[in-house]
Design an enzyme around this catalytic site. Sequence first.
Site, PDB file in Angstrom:
ATOM      1  N   PRO A   2      -1.556 -47.578  75.014  1.00 62.64           N
ATOM      2  CA  PRO A   2      -0.418 -46.844  74.452  1.00 62.64           C
ATOM      3  C   PRO A   2      -0.378 -45.411  74.982  1.00 62.64           C
ATOM      4  O   PRO A   2      -1.404 -44.750  75.087  1.00 62.64           O
ATOM      5  CB  PRO A   2      -0.695 -46.865  72.947  1.00 62.64           C
ATOM      6  CG  PRO A   2      -1.613 -48.014  72.742  1.00 62.64           C
ATOM      7  CD  PRO A   2      -2.459 -48.095  73.975  1.00 62.64           C
ATOM      8  N   GLU A   3       0.827 -44.961  75.315  1.00 64.07           N
ATOM      9  CA  GLU A   3       1.011 -43.612  75.836  1.00 64.07           C
ATOM     10  C   GLU A   3       1.997 -42.849  74.938  1.00 64.07           C
ATOM     11  O   GLU A   3       2.233 -43.261  73.800  1.00 64.07           O
ATOM     12  CB  GLU A   3       1.492 -43.685  77.291  1.00 64.07           C
ATOM     13  CG  GLU A   3       0.534 -44.436  78.218  1.00 64.07           C
ATOM     14  CD  GLU A   3       1.033 -44.549  79.644  1.00 64.07           C
ATOM     15  OE1 GLU A   3       1.741 -43.632  80.113  1.00 64.07           O
ATOM     16  OE2 GLU A   3       0.733 -45.572  80.313  1.00 64.07           O
ATOM     17  N   LYS A  58      -1.971 -38.951  72.814  1.00 65.10           N
ATOM     18  CA  LYS A  58      -2.067 -40.387  72.526  1.00 65.10           C
ATOM     19  C   LYS A  58      -2.696 -40.653  71.166  1.00 65.10           C
ATOM     20  O   LYS A  58      -2.943 -41.808  70.816  1.00 65.10           O
ATOM     21  CB  LYS A  58      -2.899 -41.079  73.613  1.00 65.10           C
ATOM     22  CG  LYS A  58      -2.300 -40.982  75.011  1.00 65.10           C
ATOM     23  CD  LYS A  58      -3.203 -41.655  76.033  1.00 65.10           C
ATOM     24  CE  LYS A  58      -2.671 -41.514  77.440  1.00 65.10           C
ATOM     25  NZ  LYS A  58      -3.542 -42.165  78.447  1.00 65.10           N
ATOM     26  N   HIS A  92      -8.963 -60.409  62.134  1.00 64.45           N
ATOM     27  CA  HIS A  92      -8.671 -59.903  63.467  1.00 64.45           C
ATOM     28  C   HIS A  92      -8.628 -58.371  63.511  1.00 64.45           C
ATOM     29  O   HIS A  92      -8.602 -57.787  64.589  1.00 64.45           O
ATOM     30  CB  HIS A  92      -7.318 -60.435  63.966  1.00 64.45           C
ATOM     31  CG  HIS A  92      -7.399 -61.813  64.530  1.00 64.45           C
ATOM     32  ND1 HIS A  92      -7.384 -62.948  63.742  1.00 64.45           N
ATOM     33  CD2 HIS A  92      -7.516 -62.252  65.812  1.00 64.45           C
ATOM     34  CE1 HIS A  92      -7.466 -64.024  64.513  1.00 64.45           C
ATOM     35  NE2 HIS A  92      -7.551 -63.625  65.766  1.00 64.45           N
ATOM     36  N   ARG A 111     -11.726 -52.152  69.810  1.00 60.85           N
ATOM     37  CA  ARG A 111     -13.069 -52.302  70.372  1.00 60.85           C
ATOM     38  C   ARG A 111     -13.455 -51.055  71.147  1.00 60.85           C
ATOM     39  O   ARG A 111     -14.628 -50.688  71.228  1.00 60.85           O
ATOM     40  CB  ARG A 111     -13.126 -53.530  71.285  1.00 60.85           C
ATOM     41  CG  ARG A 111     -12.804 -54.837  70.568  1.00 60.85           C
ATOM     42  CD  ARG A 111     -13.762 -55.107  69.408  1.00 60.85           C
ATOM     43  NE  ARG A 111     -13.383 -56.292  68.651  1.00 60.85           N
ATOM     44  CZ  ARG A 111     -14.009 -56.702  67.559  1.00 60.85           C
ATOM     45  NH1 ARG A 111     -15.038 -56.025  67.099  1.00 60.85           N
ATOM     46  NH2 ARG A 111     -13.606 -57.777  66.920  1.00 60.85           N
ATOM     47  N   ARG A 151      -3.384 -26.840  90.160  1.00 60.11           N
ATOM     48  CA  ARG A 151      -3.987 -28.147  90.406  1.00 60.11           C
ATOM     49  C   ARG A 151      -4.029 -28.478  91.886  1.00 60.11           C
ATOM     50  O   ARG A 151      -3.195 -28.027  92.676  1.00 60.11           O
ATOM     51  CB  ARG A 151      -3.207 -29.234  89.658  1.00 60.11           C
ATOM     52  CG  ARG A 151      -3.315 -29.119  88.147  1.00 60.11           C
ATOM     53  CD  ARG A 151      -4.724 -29.386  87.702  1.00 60.11           C
ATOM     54  NE  ARG A 151      -4.924 -29.193  86.298  1.00 60.11           N
ATOM     55  CZ  ARG A 151      -5.579 -30.050  85.528  1.00 60.11           C
ATOM     56  NH1 ARG A 151      -6.085 -31.151  86.042  1.00 60.11           N
ATOM     57  NH2 ARG A 151      -5.740 -29.792  84.242  1.00 60.11           N
ATOM     58  N   ARG A 260      -7.078 -46.730  89.400  1.00 65.75           N
ATOM     59  CA  ARG A 260      -5.918 -47.052  88.569  1.00 65.75           C
ATOM     60  C   ARG A 260      -4.900 -47.843  89.379  1.00 65.75           C
ATOM     61  O   ARG A 260      -4.700 -47.584  90.568  1.00 65.75           O
ATOM     62  CB  ARG A 260      -5.241 -45.769  88.056  1.00 65.75           C
ATOM     63  CG  ARG A 260      -6.023 -44.992  87.016  1.00 65.75           C
ATOM     64  CD  ARG A 260      -5.264 -43.716  86.661  1.00 65.75           C
ATOM     65  NE  ARG A 260      -5.926 -42.939  85.635  1.00 65.75           N
ATOM     66  CZ  ARG A 260      -5.681 -43.037  84.346  1.00 65.75           C
ATOM     67  NH1 ARG A 260      -4.782 -43.908  83.913  1.00 65.75           N
ATOM     68  NH2 ARG A 260      -6.313 -42.278  83.476  1.00 65.75           N
TER      69      ARG A 260
END
Length: 272
Positions: A2-3, A58, A92, A111, A151, A260
């Site tokens: 999720p973003e 997030k 679950h 997890r 950067r 990625r």
Amino acid sequence: MPEWPEMETYRTLLSPLVCGRTIQNVEISREKTINMPENEFRDSILGKKILFVERRGKQLLFHLDDGYRLMLHLMLGGYVNYGEQGAKTDDHYQVIIGLDDGNRLFFGGLRLGYLHRVSAKAVIEQLRDLGPDPFDPRLTLEAFRKKLGTRRGKLKPVLTDQKFLSGIGNCYSDEIAFDARIHPETTIASLDENASARLYQSMRSVLEEAASAGGYMEIPLTADDELTGGYNDQCKVYDRGGEPCVRCGTPIVLETLSSRKMFYCPECQRKA
């Protein structure tokens, strides 16, 4: 994972459902998901009221009426359900929080993710290095360009660096680069003023569009949730390897950059 759009969708949908509700019971099936002994965690939040839900990058923060927060990070594979029953059987879920109206919050797939009870001070400390939100009013185009100027390296790793900006990950870095017509391997140093302006505008427009469509995660929050996951079929390049580009018809390329997955159109996003 999720973003920004997925977590913003959760925040928007959950706020009217849980704000003002009191926690009546807590079920924990995986102690590693929380940050203290099971009994201590349960006792510390029982009877507490959820005041409001905040998103930071997030993470979701459930503000409780004792000044503490429940900080949720779904990481890879995490999701949330809400209602009298979850989408799956109770076993679950790693944590289930029962509310005073008979509904429950179900936290599953944790997890790698977590649900921690933290103080306001701890939140500040833990999120200290988090970059600004893409919609922070202080993040003007000029401020964005200044941050870019500090950067080095390639575009995709920079966009997904949570210390640079918070909330953008693998999916939306590709979608933003495509919208801006910039190759994800473009070096930051090679971006001119026109390119940085396109990148800034694409960042905001793509994230806003994705959030309004419910993000790309196709796991409904509630049984009648028709919003969550609505953006999945609208992604232009992410997870579309081999499919024709929506602009020019050239097959979308899937490569790997910094471990990625990277999706792009080799025609619309040519390397400089």
